[in-house]
Design a protein around this motif. Structure first.
Motif, PDB file in Angstrom:
ATOM      1  N   THR A  54       0.882  -1.426   0.237  1.00 42.56           N
ATOM      2  CA  THR A  54       0.122  -0.026   0.087  1.00 42.56           C
ATOM      3  C   THR A  54       0.910   0.982  -0.049  1.00 42.56           C
ATOM      4  N   ASN A  55       2.360   1.067   0.103  1.00 37.05           N
ATOM      5  CA  ASN A  55       3.089   2.298   0.073  1.00 37.05           C
ATOM      6  C   ASN A  55       3.758   2.292  -1.476  1.00 37.05           C
ATOM      7  N   LEU A  56       3.600   3.291  -1.963  1.00 37.81           N
ATOM      8  CA  LEU A  56       4.049   3.392  -3.379  1.00 37.81           C
ATOM      9  C   LEU A  56       5.625   3.176  -3.689  1.00 37.81           C
ATOM     10  N   GLU A  57       6.260   3.702  -2.967  1.00 41.69           N
ATOM     11  CA  GLU A  57       7.816   3.852  -3.132  1.00 41.69           C
ATOM     12  C   GLU A  57       8.164   2.070  -2.760  1.00 41.69           C
ATOM     13  N   SER A  58       7.712   1.497  -1.967  1.00 36.96           N
ATOM     14  CA  SER A  58       8.159   0.143  -1.301  1.00 36.96           C
ATOM     15  C   SER A  58       7.768  -0.694  -2.704  1.00 36.96           C
ATOM     16  N   ALA A  59       6.724  -0.394  -3.352  1.00 44.15           N
ATOM     17  CA  ALA A  59       6.099  -1.211  -4.461  1.00 44.15           C
ATOM     18  C   ALA A  59       7.057  -1.019  -5.674  1.00 44.15           C
ATOM     19  N   VAL A  60       7.506   0.072  -6.030  1.00 45.53           N
ATOM     20  CA  VAL A  60       8.337   0.362  -7.258  1.00 45.53           C
ATOM     21  C   VAL A  60       9.846   0.204  -7.034  1.00 45.53           C
ATOM     22  N   ALA A  61      10.127  -0.091  -5.852  1.00 47.22           N
ATOM     23  CA  ALA A  61      11.743  -0.142  -5.519  1.00 47.22           C
ATOM     24  C   ALA A  61      12.223  -1.148  -6.418  1.00 47.22           C
ATOM     25  N   ASN A  62      13.443  -0.643  -7.220  1.00 52.97           N
ATOM     26  CA  ASN A  62      14.086  -1.638  -8.062  1.00 52.97           C
ATOM     27  C   ASN A  62      13.458  -2.193  -9.208  1.00 52.97           C
ATOM     28  N   ALA A  63      12.288  -1.744  -9.532  1.00 49.40           N
ATOM     29  CA  ALA A  63      11.363  -2.352 -10.568  1.00 49.40           C
ATOM     30  C   ALA A  63      11.935  -1.614 -12.054  1.00 49.40           C
ATOM     31  N   ASP A  64      12.200  -2.817 -12.795  1.00 49.67           N
ATOM     32  CA  ASP A  64      12.502  -2.543 -14.384  1.00 49.67           C
ATOM     33  C   ASP A  64      11.144  -2.095 -15.084  1.00 49.67           C
ATOM     34  N   LEU A  65      10.176  -2.384 -14.762  1.00 50.65           N
ATOM     35  CA  LEU A  65       8.916  -1.853 -15.379  1.00 50.65           C
ATOM     36  C   LEU A  65       7.874  -1.643 -14.393  1.00 50.65           C
ATOM     37  N   VAL A  66       7.116  -0.463 -14.553  1.00 55.17           N
ATOM     38  CA  VAL A  66       6.190   0.075 -13.604  1.00 55.17           C
ATOM     39  C   VAL A  66       4.836   0.063 -14.563  1.00 55.17           C
ATOM     40  N   VAL A  67       3.918  -0.416 -14.246  1.00 56.60           N
ATOM     41  CA  VAL A  67       2.418  -0.426 -15.026  1.00 56.60           C
ATOM     42  C   VAL A  67       1.552   0.091 -14.386  1.00 56.60           C
ATOM     43  N   ILE A  68       1.058   1.344 -14.867  1.00 56.41           N
ATOM     44  CA  ILE A  68       0.039   2.204 -14.249  1.00 56.41           C
ATOM     45  C   ILE A  68      -1.441   1.448 -14.699  1.00 56.41           C
ATOM     46  N   ALA A  69      -2.043   0.948 -13.746  1.00 60.45           N
ATOM     47  CA  ALA A  69      -3.315   0.131 -14.082  1.00 60.45           C
ATOM     48  C   ALA A  69      -4.625   0.936 -13.213  1.00 60.45           C
ATOM     49  N   VAL A  70      -4.604   2.278 -12.911  1.00 60.05           N
ATOM     50  CA  VAL A  70      -5.701   2.900 -12.422  1.00 60.05           C
ATOM     51  C   VAL A  70      -6.405   3.786 -13.329  1.00 60.05           C
ATOM     52  N   PRO A  71      -7.727   4.044 -12.899  1.00 59.24           N
ATOM     53  CA  PRO A  71      -8.607   4.808 -13.784  1.00 59.24           C
ATOM     54  C   PRO A  71      -7.804   6.014 -14.498  1.00 59.24           C
ATOM     55  N   VAL A  72      -8.224   6.250 -15.533  1.00 57.13           N
ATOM     56  CA  VAL A  72      -7.388   7.427 -16.289  1.00 57.13           C
ATOM     57  C   VAL A  72      -7.378   8.778 -15.771  1.00 57.13           C
ATOM     58  N   GLY A  73      -8.697   9.109 -14.811  1.00 60.23           N
ATOM     59  CA  GLY A  73      -8.846  10.188 -14.223  1.00 60.23           C
ATOM     60  C   GLY A  73      -7.561  10.386 -13.159  1.00 60.23           C
ATOM     61  N   THR A  74      -7.138   9.493 -12.752  1.00 62.66           N
ATOM     62  CA  THR A  74      -6.198   9.485 -11.704  1.00 62.66           C
ATOM     63  C   THR A  74      -4.793   9.240 -12.092  1.00 62.66           C
ATOM     64  N   THR A  75      -4.488   8.846 -13.197  1.00 59.75           N
ATOM     65  CA  THR A  75      -3.339   8.546 -13.750  1.00 59.75           C
ATOM     66  C   THR A  75      -2.296   9.636 -13.798  1.00 59.75           C
ATOM     67  N   PRO A  76      -2.571  10.913 -14.240  1.00 59.36           N
ATOM     68  CA  PRO A  76      -1.784  11.937 -14.239  1.00 59.36           C
ATOM     69  C   PRO A  76      -1.028  12.257 -12.864  1.00 59.36           C
ATOM     70  N   ARG A  77      -1.760  12.293 -11.829  1.00 64.72           N
ATOM     71  CA  ARG A  77      -1.540  12.496 -10.415  1.00 64.72           C
ATOM     72  C   ARG A  77      -0.453  11.444 -10.101  1.00 64.72           C
ATOM     73  N   LEU A  78      -0.838  10.170 -10.181  1.00 63.21           N
ATOM     74  CA  LEU A  78      -0.021   9.029 -10.016  1.00 63.21           C
ATOM     75  C   LEU A  78       1.298   9.294 -10.653  1.00 63.21           C
ATOM     76  N   MET A  79       1.417   9.495 -11.847  1.00 65.45           N
ATOM     77  CA  MET A  79       2.699   9.720 -12.510  1.00 65.45           C
ATOM     78  C   MET A  79       3.507  10.932 -11.896  1.00 65.45           C
ATOM     79  N   GLU A  80       2.734  12.157 -11.518  1.00 69.22           N
ATOM     80  CA  GLU A  80       3.737  12.885 -10.722  1.00 69.22           C
ATOM     81  C   GLU A  80       4.329  12.452  -9.260  1.00 69.22           C
ATOM     82  N   GLN A  81       3.672  11.622  -8.680  1.00 67.34           N
ATOM     83  CA  GLN A  81       4.016  11.011  -7.520  1.00 67.34           C
ATOM     84  C   GLN A  81       5.349  10.071  -7.777  1.00 67.34           C
TER      85      GLN A  81
END
Length: 375
Positions: A54-81
């Motif tokens: 549930t912690n974004l930084e922990s989820a993406v640590a050392n990831a070679d690929l990140v797939v954003i699979a959230v609703p389009v309305g929240t995607t830009p904000r998640l990209m900023e984070q």
């Protein structure tokens, strides 16, 4: 550079299905991120992901690929984070949204951080939702569109394309973001608007006379099926594809005004051409295949109005080893023959069910067969 770890942000139907493909077919270590702890726990226990966060930084640590699979309305904000986090050098970030123009522009935030963003849109879906419906075969033989920015490294595009082909079995297509949005707007977004408008219009009439809904038989329900889609999701989709949808609606309104004028002035030739041209064009459409408007395989069964008749049909379908995704009584008039619509998700199951029912004496109709007879 080899992909070893993937982080999927949003563990629903699409995110979960991609996670399964990346894990089972491509052999990656897959972490999941979601705000729902229960969804993550289910995904872990079902083997959809290796670990949930549930912690974004922990989820993406050392990831070679990140797939954003959230609703389009929240995607830009998640990209900023995401852009504020210490992502791995040469990491690729992609998404699965149905609109690409706004998201591709937002993805430019990664360019100065050694991270590549490539927009993506797997053009497949299901009548089901949630991680419980995740299926590693969901995207097989469907089109998977990638919309890289013109300055995106071709090497990175090829890396992602090869990985997704392996993980999904889909047909990868490269497309300009704006062109993608116009195409998808015409074949998906506009039909959803038109279907919703038809239901709303007939609903207003029904407030004054309930026979509008009473007589709304199978044809109306089939035509407006997509009007049952999630309202908030479609609000966000239309707003994120605003320019294309507005232009498409302008064209639609003009076409409606033309047929309105033809009817008003009794222009029989123009009316006939309107329907003949539509029939000719529809006959040129490709065969049934996976797409963003979820495909269904259906047949129609003439049935006598006898007690237990629906149960008999369902039993015969089950005996043929077929699963019904939907069953709809289209007409059921007392003392006369009714019509039952059976819906399947697989063509082979449809064919087995039709053969079994016909062998048992039922009169079964397929739209495709009727169209062939008329040609």
């Amino acid at each position: 550079m080899t992909f070893r770890k993937a982080a999927v942000l949003g563990i629903g139907l699409i995110g979960g299905s991609l996670a399964l493909g990346l894990k089972e077919k491509a052999g990656l270590e897959v972490y999941g991120f979601d705000v729902s702890e229960s969804a993550l726990k289910w995904a872990e226990s079902a083997g959809v992901i290796h670990q949930g966060h549930t912690n974004l930084e922990s989820a993406v640590a050392n990831a070679d690929l990140v797939v954003i699979a959230v609703p389009v309305g929240t995607t830009p904000r998640l990209m900023e984070q995401l852009a504020e986090l210490p992502l791995k050098s040469n990491c690729i970030v992609t998404d699965v949204g149905s609109t690409k123009g706004v998201v591709t522009k937002a993805g430019m935030v990664f360019s100065s951080r050694g991270v590549t963003f490539i927009g993506g849109h797997p053009m497949a879906g299901s009548h089901r939702s949630g991680v419980q419906a995740a299926d590693p075969h969901l995207f097989e033989n469907a089109y998977y569109v990638l919309t890289p920015h013109q300055e995106t490294s071709l090497f990175q595009v090829q890396r992602l394309s090869r990985l997704l082909e392996k993980a999904t079995g889909a047909k990868l297509v490269l497309m300009d973001p704006e062109h993608h949005d116009r195409v998808v707007g015409a074949i998906s977004h506009l039909p959803h608007v038109v279907a919703a408008a038809l239901v709303n219009q007939v609903g207003r009439y029904n407030e004054e006379n309930e026979w509008f809904f009473r007589l709304a038989a199978g044809g109306f329900r089939d035509l407006t099926r997509v009007a049952g889609s999630h309202p908030l999701m479609w609000r966000d989709i239309l707003l994120s594809n605003r320019d294309a949808v507005v232009q498409l609606l302008d064209d639609w309104i003009r076409d409606m005004q033309e047929i309105q004028s033809a009817v008003k002035h009794r222009d029989s030739e123009r009316i006939e051409w309107f329907f003949q041209n539509a029939k000719t064009l529809r006959d040129k459409l490709p065969d049934r295949k996976k797409g963003i408007l979820t495909e269904e395989y259906d047949c129609y069964v003439n049935m006598p109005d006898h007690p237990g008749e629906i149960g008999k049909v369902a039993t015969l379908v089950g005996e043929a080893g077929c699963n019904l995704s939907n069953l709809h009584v289209m007409e059921n008039r007392e003392a006369t023959q009714g019509v039952l619509r059976l819906v399947f998700r697989d063509r082979e199951e449809l064919e087995r069910a039709v053969n079994r029912l016909r062998q048992s004496g039922y009169e079964v109709f397929l739209i495709e067969e009727e169209n062939q007879e008329k040609k």
